[in-house]
Design a protein around this motif. Structure first.
Motif, short mmCIF file in Angstrom:
data_model
loop_
_atom_site.label_atom_id
_atom_site.label_comp_id
_atom_site.label_asym_id
_atom_site.label_seq_id
_atom_site.Cartn_x
_atom_site.Cartn_y
_atom_site.Cartn_z
N HIS A 3 12.03 -35.14 -24.91
CA HIS A 3 12.88 -34.90 -24.74
C HIS A 3 13.25 -33.22 -24.53
O HIS A 3 12.09 -33.06 -25.42
CB HIS A 3 14.06 -34.93 -25.63
N ASN A 4 12.94 -32.53 -23.57
CA ASN A 4 12.70 -30.87 -22.99
C ASN A 4 14.25 -30.45 -22.92
O ASN A 4 14.83 -30.68 -22.00
CB ASN A 4 11.99 -31.32 -21.82
N GLU A 5 14.87 -29.96 -23.60
CA GLU A 5 15.68 -29.80 -23.83
C GLU A 5 16.46 -28.06 -24.30
O GLU A 5 15.45 -27.71 -25.32
CB GLU A 5 17.20 -30.67 -24.08
N ILE A 6 17.12 -27.02 -23.66
CA ILE A 6 16.89 -25.83 -24.06
C ILE A 6 19.11 -26.14 -25.32
O ILE A 6 19.38 -26.07 -24.55
CB ILE A 6 17.70 -24.92 -23.04
N TYR A 7 18.76 -25.48 -25.70
CA TYR A 7 20.13 -25.28 -26.60
C TYR A 7 20.65 -24.01 -27.29
O TYR A 7 19.65 -22.88 -26.98
CB TYR A 7 20.57 -26.01 -27.81
N ALA A 19 22.19 -15.57 -33.38
CA ALA A 19 22.78 -16.08 -31.74
C ALA A 19 21.10 -16.56 -31.80
O ALA A 19 19.83 -15.76 -31.75
CB ALA A 19 22.40 -15.27 -30.92
N ILE A 20 20.44 -17.68 -31.24
CA ILE A 20 19.16 -18.51 -30.78
C ILE A 20 18.76 -19.33 -29.57
O ILE A 20 19.91 -20.38 -29.53
CB ILE A 20 19.03 -18.98 -32.73
N VAL A 21 18.42 -19.04 -29.30
CA VAL A 21 18.32 -20.06 -28.22
C VAL A 21 16.80 -20.57 -28.38
O VAL A 21 15.92 -19.84 -28.61
CB VAL A 21 17.80 -19.57 -26.25
N LEU A 362 19.18 -22.86 -36.34
CA LEU A 362 18.31 -23.78 -36.06
C LEU A 362 18.46 -24.86 -36.84
O LEU A 362 18.45 -25.85 -35.69
CB LEU A 362 16.84 -22.88 -37.39
N GLY A 363 19.78 -24.77 -37.46
CA GLY A 363 19.85 -25.84 -38.18
C GLY A 363 21.08 -26.55 -37.46
O GLY A 363 20.95 -27.65 -36.80
N ALA A 364 21.87 -25.74 -36.78
CA ALA A 364 22.95 -26.55 -35.49
C ALA A 364 22.02 -27.14 -34.40
O ALA A 364 22.69 -28.20 -33.94
CB ALA A 364 23.63 -25.54 -35.26
N ILE A 365 21.18 -26.50 -34.16
CA ILE A 365 20.55 -26.41 -33.02
C ILE A 365 19.80 -27.93 -33.52
O ILE A 365 20.48 -29.28 -32.32
CB ILE A 365 19.41 -25.42 -32.41
N GLU A 366 19.00 -28.37 -34.16
CA GLU A 366 18.74 -29.64 -34.26
C GLU A 366 19.54 -30.69 -34.77
O GLU A 366 19.90 -31.82 -34.34
CB GLU A 366 17.56 -29.02 -36.52
N ASN A 367 20.86 -30.15 -35.34
CA ASN A 367 22.02 -31.02 -35.74
C ASN A 367 21.85 -32.09 -34.86
O ASN A 367 22.66 -33.14 -34.11
CB ASN A 367 22.98 -30.77 -36.26
#
Length: 422
Positions: A3-7, A19-21, A362-367
C-alpha cells in the motif's frame, strides 16, 4: 499486498501544535514533513482566533516543506475523561453468494460509531475485539468468509462533545479537513508497543507535560484508563517558584541541570537572585533544583503505583513508560527504587520526525492505516452536521455558555481553557 498512501495527523496540546505528513508503505510510516509550533501554556490569556492562527501557520509550514498543500488530517483527541464500553453489531452479506466483504465490515464499524454518538458523548475510536460467525465460531479475519451473517464485537471509546466538537471546528476553520479522529492513548500504544504485547497485556504510563495517563491494554483492547493530573509542567512550575524565574527559564533548568540521581550532583550554582523579604542573595544550585524535581517525580510514581494496584496486573504484563517527561535525567534510577512493578522505558525511533514528541502523530497514522486495511479507504466517523450545529458559540444549552456575560471574547477564552483542562 503493498500500500502506498499519504496521511497527515495533527495534535494540539497545551504546550504545542504538532503535525506530521507520512507515507505508509510496506507496513511502515515514512515521514515526509513534520512541523511543531509552540503555543502559550496559559490559554485563557489568548482568544480562540490566536490559537487558530497558530494552526494555520503550522499548516503553511507543512505546505512549504512538502512543496504542495495538504488538507486532510487525522485529529488526535485528548484522552481526558474518555469512556469505554463494549458493543456488538450484526453484519449481513448483501451478495447472493453470501461472502463477507470489506465494505460490509466498514459499514458495520461506521454504524457502531454513529449509533453511539450522542449530544453528550462523541465517538473517537471503535476497535474490534473479535468477529464471530455461525458455524465458524470466532474468526480472525472474516473477509471472504462464506456466511450470511457475522457479528462484530468492539470496544467503543468516547469523549465529551464539549471537548471534541470545538477542537474539530478550530482545526477545520484553520483550513484542514478532519477525515478521522484518534484517541491520544490509542495513538501512543500503536507506535510504542508491539501488537503482540498489547494482546498479551501491557500498561502505558504516559508522562506528558500536562498529566500522567495510565492505560491498560489486553487482547488489543483498552481495558482501563485513568488520568493523574500531574505532569512535566508541574515539575517545571516547582522549579520556577523555588528559583523565582520565568516558566521558560525553569524549563531550561529542568532539561539542562536536573539529575534525579541527586547524590551524583555537584553543588554547582546555576542562578542567583536577590530575596527582598529576607534581604539576601540566594544561590540556586543543581543539587537544589534536582531535589525539587525529585520530590514531584516521587509523588507521580506513588500515584502511578496506586493506579497499577487497582488494575490487578497479571503475570507477564509489562508497564511501558512513555512521554516527554520520561527523558528527565535519572528517571530510570527513581523508577527502579520506587515503582512497584516491572517496567520498560520506551525509547522511540521517530523515522526523521524532530523529536519523540511526535509519537502520537505517528501512532495516529499507523492506527488509521491499520483501520483502512479493513475499511478499504478513509471514511469519516465524524458526524459533521452534528458538530457544526452544536458549536453555536452562544447556544443556551452549551455547558460553557454564560447568559450573564456580554463579552464574546470572554466566552471564547473560557472555551479554549475548557478544551485543554477537561
Amino acid at each position: 499486498m503493498e500500500h502506498n498512501e499519504i496521511y497527515m495527523s495533527l495534535e494540539i496540546s497545551e504546550s504545542s501544535i504538532k503535525a506530521i505528513v507520512a507515507e505508509y508503505f510496506n507496513g511502515k510510516v515514512h515521514v515526509l514533513a513534520s512541523a511543531q509550533r509552540d503555543v502559550p501554556t496559559e490559554f485563557n490569556e489568548y482568544n480562540f482566533k490566536e490559537l487558530e492562527k497558530a494552526v494555520v501557520k503550522t499548516k503553511e509550514e507543512i505546505a512549504s516543506l512538502l512543496g504542495y498543500d495538504i488538507k486532510n488530517t487525522i485529529l488526535i483527541i485528548p484522552s481526558n475523561n474518555c469512556k469505554k464500553f463494549s458493543d456488538k453489531i450484526k453484519v449481513e452479506s448483501i451478495y447472493a453468494n453470501q461472502v463477507i466483504t470489506k465494505d460490509e465490515i466498514a459499514k458495520g464499524l461506521e454504524d457502531l460509531a454513529h449509533k453511539n454518538d450522542t449530544k453528550e458523548d462523541f465517538v473517537v475510536n471503535v476497535l474490534i475485539d473479535r468477529y464471530s460467525a455461525y458455524g465458524y465460531g470466532y474468526v480472525s479475519n472474516p473477509v471472504g468468509l462464506e456466511t450470511r451473517y457475522i457479528e462484530i464485537e468492539a470496544s467503543v471509546y468516547t469523549v465529551p462533545t464539549t471537548s471534541a466538537y470545538p477542537l474539530i471546528k478550530l482545526v477545520e476553520d484553520a483550513g484542514f479537513n478532519v477525515v478521522d479522529v484518534c484517541l491520544d492513548i490509542v495513538a501512543i500504544a500503536q507506535h510504542s508497543v508491539a501488537d503482540a504485547t498489547l494482546k498479551a497485556g501491557a500498561v502505558i504510563v504516559d508522562m506528558n507535560a500536562d498529566s500522567t495517563n495510565v492505560a491498560y491494554f489486553k487482547n488489543n483492547t483498552l481495558k482501563s484508563y485513568s488520568n493523574i493530573e500531574i505532569g512535566g509542567k508541574h515539575i517545571t512550575n516547582d522549579i520556577k517558584l523555588c528559583s523565582q524565574v520565568e516558566f521558560e527559564k525553569a524549563e531550561q533548568f529542568k532539561k539542562k541541570y536536573v539529575n534525579l540521581r541527586v547524590n551524583d550532583n555537584l553543588d554547582l550554582v546555576i542562578y542567583k537572585f536577590y530575596d527582598e523579604i529576607n534581604d539576601e542573595e540566594v544561590s540556586i544550585t543543581q543539587q537544589f533544583i534536582s531535589e525539587v524535581a525529585l520530590s514531584r517525580v516521587e509523588e507521580i510514581i506513588s500515584l502511578v503505583n496506586t493506579e497499577l494496584s487497582n488494575i490487578g496486573l497479571q503475570d507477564g504484563d509489562v508497564v511501558y513508560i512513555t512521554g516527554a517527561a520520561n527523558r528527565i535525567n535519572g528517571l530510570d534510577n527513581v523508577l527502579t527504587s520506587k515503582l512497584n512493578f516491572p517496567y520498560k522505558i520506551c525509547s522511540n525511533t521517530t523515522f526523521g520526525a524532530r523529536s519523540s514528541a511526535f509519537i502520537k502523530c505517528l501512532g495516529a497514522i499507523e492506527n488509521e492505516a491499520a483501520i483502512s486495511r479493513i475499511r478499504g479507504e478513509i471514511k469519516l466517523f465524524v458526524n459533521k452536521n452534528a458538530y457544526i450545529d452544536s458549536i453555536n458559540l452562544v447556544e443556551k444549552n452549551n455547558l460553557l455558555y454564560n447568559s450573564n456575560s456580554k463579552s464574546e471574547s470572554d466566552f471564547i477564552n473560557r472555551l479554549v481553557s475548557y478544551i485543554f483542562n477537561n
